[in-house]
Design a protein around this motif. Structure first.
Motif, PDB file in Angstrom:
ATOM      1  N   GLY A 110       1.665   4.699  -8.015  1.00 63.02           N
ATOM      2  CA  GLY A 110       1.163   3.730  -7.125  1.00 63.02           C
ATOM      3  C   GLY A 110       0.377   4.715  -5.973  1.00 63.02           C
ATOM      4  O   GLY A 110       0.911   5.461  -5.512  1.00 63.02           O
ATOM      5  N   ALA A 128      -7.115  -0.085  -8.387  1.00 60.01           N
ATOM      6  CA  ALA A 128      -6.259   0.126  -9.587  1.00 60.01           C
ATOM      7  C   ALA A 128      -7.161   0.548 -10.613  1.00 60.01           C
ATOM      8  O   ALA A 128      -7.204   1.742 -11.288  1.00 60.01           O
ATOM      9  CB  ALA A 128      -5.378  -0.676 -10.306  1.00 60.01           C
ATOM     10  N   GLN A 132      -7.967   4.582 -11.921  1.00 55.62           N
ATOM     11  CA  GLN A 132      -7.768   4.606 -13.388  1.00 55.62           C
ATOM     12  C   GLN A 132      -9.015   5.452 -13.922  1.00 55.62           C
ATOM     13  O   GLN A 132      -8.893   6.626 -14.384  1.00 55.62           O
ATOM     14  CB  GLN A 132      -7.492   3.535 -14.117  1.00 55.62           C
ATOM     15  CG  GLN A 132      -7.189   3.923 -15.665  1.00 55.62           C
ATOM     16  CD  GLN A 132      -8.361   3.820 -16.613  1.00 55.62           C
ATOM     17  OE1 GLN A 132      -9.408   3.163 -16.223  1.00 55.62           O
ATOM     18  NE2 GLN A 132      -8.342   4.643 -17.406  1.00 55.62           N
ATOM     19  N   GLY A 148      -4.039   4.891 -11.413  1.00 54.46           N
ATOM     20  CA  GLY A 148      -4.473   3.654 -11.566  1.00 54.46           C
ATOM     21  C   GLY A 148      -3.213   2.475 -11.609  1.00 54.46           C
ATOM     22  O   GLY A 148      -3.124   1.960 -12.576  1.00 54.46           O
ATOM     23  N   PRO A 150      -1.422  -0.372  -9.821  1.00 51.64           N
ATOM     24  CA  PRO A 150      -1.670  -1.237  -9.004  1.00 51.64           C
ATOM     25  C   PRO A 150       0.012  -1.762  -8.178  1.00 51.64           C
ATOM     26  O   PRO A 150       1.044  -2.151  -9.038  1.00 51.64           O
ATOM     27  CB  PRO A 150      -1.882  -2.552  -9.380  1.00 51.64           C
ATOM     28  CG  PRO A 150      -1.640  -2.442 -10.920  1.00 51.64           C
ATOM     29  CD  PRO A 150      -1.932  -1.076 -10.987  1.00 51.64           C
ATOM     30  N   VAL A 169      -6.121  -0.194 -17.530  1.00 54.71           N
ATOM     31  CA  VAL A 169      -4.917  -0.106 -16.651  1.00 54.71           C
ATOM     32  C   VAL A 169      -3.585   0.064 -17.492  1.00 54.71           C
ATOM     33  O   VAL A 169      -3.162  -1.082 -17.967  1.00 54.71           O
ATOM     34  CB  VAL A 169      -4.761  -0.906 -15.312  1.00 54.71           C
ATOM     35  CG1 VAL A 169      -3.408  -0.876 -14.459  1.00 54.71           C
ATOM     36  CG2 VAL A 169      -5.872  -0.619 -14.477  1.00 54.71           C
TER      37      VAL A 169
END
Length: 398
Positions: A110, A128, A132, A148, A150, A169
């Motif tokens: 994260g 995110a 990525q 990436g 979230p 992602v």
């Protein structure tokens, strides 16, 4: 600042010869026979004796000088933000420093330290996807940063996970660092993530940053994430009985981190070995964090678990390489044909009482790193961070 590392511009062939010891990264056979590794166009093509392999046409020859070759180390738990800068410690070049500690691949748990990190669904998805894309394009020092990830919020619906997956992602940030802190909500969202091929990790233990909270065994077991993030706490660990309950109550990955409780790390290792589940144990640093950046964090974990956990050093290295690669579905982390040619070349530190690198690690010493290689390209030579090695490799032809 470490910028994007150069990639091969044409056909390449790497030959690493006169290797003293090859560590495979695989628990089932941690030491391989042979003194030579050949890689073409960034992939391992042959492992064995120099006299038996096709080494003609090499574009790079590394003379190992009797040193040890292992897979590049993998840090299963980092918190990247923007390139090679971390606002948590206002430090530039932390990823490159980790490369000098033998880390060639990192997994984001994260991007939680992003200043002004958005909590609304549109914003967290956008961040995110941006992370990525950014780390797909940027390779600081050559290091592969899978980013990436979230941090999920209660307002998310299944379509959000489908959209994230379609955008590329593949990871969730630590469950529990956002608004989702209860087992039923976490389990529902983890199920959506898994449905669309997104791997999940959960925060375990006491709070680590503002907004996080205690995540105990009941939430961990109900959420059923793919990885139990920092089971030894980040920093504050759960009580032993809860750690044992998690180890016995699920079959997911058990992540031990440098920025956690060392006693709980050793306790987790002992439980995993008792259960014959050593393959579930993976290593991370949980950095950058309040305790800073640890360029040698993964090496220190290997040494600590080997010396204080009475784990043979060749197996301890597997926790930082092959175990993580298999759990995270990576094409590196193991020295076998077809895998990425990501290596760390090292030897026992000068003046270590251990007679070999494995003995020195099991005595608690760190090895000296003489070279790192990513995708068949030499990225660093003598490490600026580890103690000096007794022997060092050298590039003899290029």
């Amino acid at each position: 600042m470490a910028h994007d590392a150069p990639q091969a511009t044409g056909p390449s062939k790497l030959v690493v010869r006169n290797i003293g010891l090859i560590l495979s990264g695989a628990l089932e056979k941690p030491i391989l026979d042979g003194d030579t590794i050949v890689a073409e166009n960034g992939k391992i093509t042959a492992i064995g004796s120099f006299k038996d392999l096709d080494t003609e046409g090499a574009t790079t020859i590394v003379e190992a000088n009797g040193t040890t070759v292992a897979p590049g180390l993998i840090d299963s738990h980092v918190h990247p933000v923007a390139g090679d800068w971390t606002p948590r410690q206002n430090q530039i070049g932390w990823i490159d420093s980790n490369l000098h500690g033998g880390v060639t691949t990192m997994i984001s748990a994260g991007e939680v330290h992003m200043p002004g990190r958005p909590r609304d669904v549109v914003g967290l998805k956008a961040m995110a996807i941006f992370a990525q894309r950014a780390f797909w394009n940027l390779r600081p020092g050559g290091v592969k940063v899978h980013a990436g990830a979230p941090v999920i919020e209660c307002e998310m619906v299944e379509e959000d996970f489908k959209e994230l997956a379609a955008a590329g992602v593949k990871l969730l940030g630590e469950v529990g660092l956002g608004g989702v802190k209860d087992g039923p909500t976490a389990r529902r969202m983890v199920g959506w993530a898994r449905k669309y091929g997104i791997q999940s990790t959960i925060h375990t233990g006491g709070p680590s940053i503002p907004g996080s909270g205690l995540i105990d065994k009941d939430v961990v077991l109900e959420a059923d994430t793919d990885v139990v993030g920092h089971i030894n706490g980040g920093h504050t660990a759960l009580p032993d009985d809860q750690i044992r309950c998690i180890c016995e109550g699920c079959k997911r990955g058990l992540e031990i981190v440098h920025n956690g409780n060392e006693r709980s790390a050793l306790f987790t290792l002992r439980i995993a070995r008792e259960m014959n589940d050593l393959h579930r144990v993976i290593l991370g640093t949980d950095a950058p964090a309040g305790s800073g950046v640890q360029p040698l964090g993964i090496l220190r974990m290997v040494s600590m678990l080997s010396s204080l956990g009475d784990l043979p050093a060749e197996l301890a290295f597997c926790l930082a390489t092959g175990n993580t690669a298999r759990m995270r579905q990576l094409d590196c982390g193991l020295i076998e044909v077809g895998r990425s040619a990501d290596f760390v070349i090292m030897d026992k530190a000068q003046h270590s009482p251990g007679k070999t690198i494995l003995e020195s690690v099991q005595l608690g010493d760190l090895p000296g790193i003489g070279m790192t290689i990513i995708d068949g390209i030499v990225r660093t030579q003598r490490s600026r961070n580890t103690p000096p090695a007794g022997r060092v490799p050298e590039v003899v032809a290029k």
